[in-house]
Design a protein around this motif. Sequence first.
Motif, PDB file in Angstrom:
ATOM      1  N   TYR A   1       0.841  -1.202   0.000  1.00  0.00           N
ATOM      2  CA  TYR A   1       0.000   0.000   0.000  1.00  0.00           C
ATOM      3  C   TYR A   1       0.876   1.251   0.000  1.00  0.00           C
ATOM      4  O   TYR A   1       2.000   1.239   0.515  1.00  0.00           O
ATOM      5  CB  TYR A   1      -0.911   0.002   1.231  1.00  0.00           C
ATOM      6  CG  TYR A   1      -1.808  -1.215   1.310  1.00  0.00           C
ATOM      7  CD1 TYR A   1      -3.096  -1.203   0.789  1.00  0.00           C
ATOM      8  CD2 TYR A   1      -1.342  -2.401   1.890  1.00  0.00           C
ATOM      9  CE1 TYR A   1      -3.909  -2.323   0.840  1.00  0.00           C
ATOM     10  CE2 TYR A   1      -2.148  -3.536   1.941  1.00  0.00           C
ATOM     11  CZ  TYR A   1      -3.426  -3.485   1.412  1.00  0.00           C
ATOM     12  OH  TYR A   1      -4.222  -4.610   1.455  1.00  0.00           O
ATOM     13  N   TYR A   2       0.341   2.325  -0.560  1.00  0.00           N
ATOM     14  CA  TYR A   2       1.065   3.591  -0.560  1.00  0.00           C
ATOM     15  C   TYR A   2       1.093   4.185   0.845  1.00  0.00           C
ATOM     16  O   TYR A   2       0.099   4.125   1.575  1.00  0.00           O
ATOM     17  CB  TYR A   2       0.421   4.588  -1.523  1.00  0.00           C
ATOM     18  CG  TYR A   2       0.713   4.294  -2.973  1.00  0.00           C
ATOM     19  CD1 TYR A   2       1.931   4.655  -3.547  1.00  0.00           C
ATOM     20  CD2 TYR A   2      -0.233   3.654  -3.771  1.00  0.00           C
ATOM     21  CE1 TYR A   2       2.202   4.391  -4.882  1.00  0.00           C
ATOM     22  CE2 TYR A   2       0.029   3.384  -5.112  1.00  0.00           C
ATOM     23  CZ  TYR A   2       1.247   3.744  -5.665  1.00  0.00           C
ATOM     24  OH  TYR A   2       1.519   3.476  -6.985  1.00  0.00           O
ATOM     25  N   ASP A   3       2.227   4.778   1.196  1.00  0.00           N
ATOM     26  CA  ASP A   3       2.368   5.428   2.501  1.00  0.00           C
ATOM     27  C   ASP A   3       1.584   6.735   2.525  1.00  0.00           C
ATOM     28  O   ASP A   3       1.235   7.295   1.483  1.00  0.00           O
ATOM     29  CB  ASP A   3       3.849   5.723   2.783  1.00  0.00           C
ATOM     30  CG  ASP A   3       4.675   4.456   2.930  1.00  0.00           C
ATOM     31  OD1 ASP A   3       4.100   3.440   3.379  1.00  0.00           O
ATOM     32  OD2 ASP A   3       5.864   4.478   2.572  1.00  0.00           O
ATOM     33  N   GLN A   4       1.323   7.215   3.732  1.00  0.00           N
ATOM     34  CA  GLN A   4       0.737   8.544   3.878  1.00  0.00           C
ATOM     35  C   GLN A   4       1.778   9.570   3.435  1.00  0.00           C
ATOM     36  O   GLN A   4       2.904   9.560   3.934  1.00  0.00           O
ATOM     37  CB  GLN A   4       0.329   8.785   5.329  1.00  0.00           C
ATOM     38  CG  GLN A   4      -0.710   7.816   5.851  1.00  0.00           C
ATOM     39  CD  GLN A   4      -2.061   7.968   5.176  1.00  0.00           C
ATOM     40  OE1 GLN A   4      -2.422   9.075   4.764  1.00  0.00           O
ATOM     41  NE2 GLN A   4      -2.811   6.894   5.059  1.00  0.00           N
ATOM     42  N   ASP A   5       1.425  10.407   2.486  1.00  0.00           N
ATOM     43  CA  ASP A   5       2.381  11.338   1.897  1.00  0.00           C
ATOM     44  C   ASP A   5       1.664  12.655   1.608  1.00  0.00           C
ATOM     45  O   ASP A   5       0.715  12.698   0.828  1.00  0.00           O
ATOM     46  CB  ASP A   5       2.947  10.752   0.607  1.00  0.00           C
ATOM     47  CG  ASP A   5       4.060  11.601   0.007  1.00  0.00           C
ATOM     48  OD1 ASP A   5       4.181  12.782   0.376  1.00  0.00           O
ATOM     49  OD2 ASP A   5       4.810  11.068  -0.833  1.00  0.00           O
ATOM     50  N   VAL A   6       2.130  13.731   2.245  1.00  0.00           N
ATOM     51  CA  VAL A   6       1.478  15.027   2.099  1.00  0.00           C
ATOM     52  C   VAL A   6       1.521  15.526   0.663  1.00  0.00           C
ATOM     53  O   VAL A   6       0.671  16.308   0.228  1.00  0.00           O
ATOM     54  CB  VAL A   6       2.123  16.064   3.049  1.00  0.00           C
ATOM     55  CG1 VAL A   6       3.558  16.371   2.630  1.00  0.00           C
ATOM     56  CG2 VAL A   6       1.292  17.331   3.107  1.00  0.00           C
ATOM     57  N   PHE A   7       2.499  15.072  -0.119  1.00  0.00           N
ATOM     58  CA  PHE A   7       2.628  15.502  -1.507  1.00  0.00           C
ATOM     59  C   PHE A   7       1.851  14.598  -2.473  1.00  0.00           C
ATOM     60  O   PHE A   7       1.704  14.934  -3.641  1.00  0.00           O
ATOM     61  CB  PHE A   7       4.098  15.543  -1.912  1.00  0.00           C
ATOM     62  CG  PHE A   7       4.912  16.520  -1.112  1.00  0.00           C
ATOM     63  CD1 PHE A   7       4.766  17.891  -1.289  1.00  0.00           C
ATOM     64  CD2 PHE A   7       5.802  16.061  -0.149  1.00  0.00           C
ATOM     65  CE1 PHE A   7       5.501  18.798  -0.547  1.00  0.00           C
ATOM     66  CE2 PHE A   7       6.547  16.968   0.604  1.00  0.00           C
ATOM     67  CZ  PHE A   7       6.405  18.330   0.407  1.00  0.00           C
ATOM     68  N   ASN A   8       1.402  13.464  -2.002  1.00  0.00           N
ATOM     69  CA  ASN A   8       0.667  12.515  -2.853  1.00  0.00           C
ATOM     70  C   ASN A   8      -0.565  11.989  -2.122  1.00  0.00           C
ATOM     71  O   ASN A   8      -0.756  10.782  -1.973  1.00  0.00           O
ATOM     72  CB  ASN A   8       1.575  11.343  -3.269  1.00  0.00           C
ATOM     73  CG  ASN A   8       2.699  11.785  -4.179  1.00  0.00           C
ATOM     74  OD1 ASN A   8       2.483  12.113  -5.343  1.00  0.00           O
ATOM     75  ND2 ASN A   8       3.911  11.803  -3.644  1.00  0.00           N
TER      76      ASN A   8
END
Length: 216
Positions: free
Chosen positions: A67-74
């Motif tokens: 799963y994708y990580d929590q990312d403020v840019f994405n």
Amino acid sequence: MKIRKLLLIGFILFNFLLNAQIKAVISNSTYTIETVDLTINNVTVVLSGEGEIQRFYSDNSNGTTDYYDQDVFNKHRAGKIKSLGGVKVEYWNAMNQDDPKYGKIKSIGDLKVDYWDSIHFDPEKAGKVKSIGNITIDYYPKDIIDNSRFGKLKSIGNISIDYGLKDIIDRSKFKKLVKFGSVKLDYWNDSIIEKEKFGRLKSVEGNSKEVSVSVL
């Protein structure tokens, strides 16, 4: 030259049928489309009758699901499936988060997914799936005379879809799926002698390995 064109068209259609399977599942009470399973090259995308992707899976899903990580840019993909076995999943990004595509699936492996984004000319289609791979998907527009099909699936690739319209004499098919490509559906229409069957599914004809309809 004409023969070559015909052979080319036949080859394209053959490969479409070889690589794609489309299965519609209809409700056993309303006889409208609940889901459509569209399988292309070992990836199955499950659409709702309103054109939203409900889920997807791959025949080659052995291995780790990431799963994708929590990312403020994405933020558009944070927490969503990143890979399913060896199949990578990507999502649409946009500067404007009100964009109809924002955060929705962009690709599953090599399979590209696109969405209707014309909020001015066809606002009822905005955000609905427009294409999966090379298969285009369309929906019924508004109809002044009979608006019962509005927003429903109209076509998937070369598969045309139709529903029963208003009929003063025979109301047995109204709003129900009557055609899904080569598959034809009929309903009991005797409201006097066999009235307990009236409006219920009578027959499904034309199912094949490539295109089929089943009842939930």
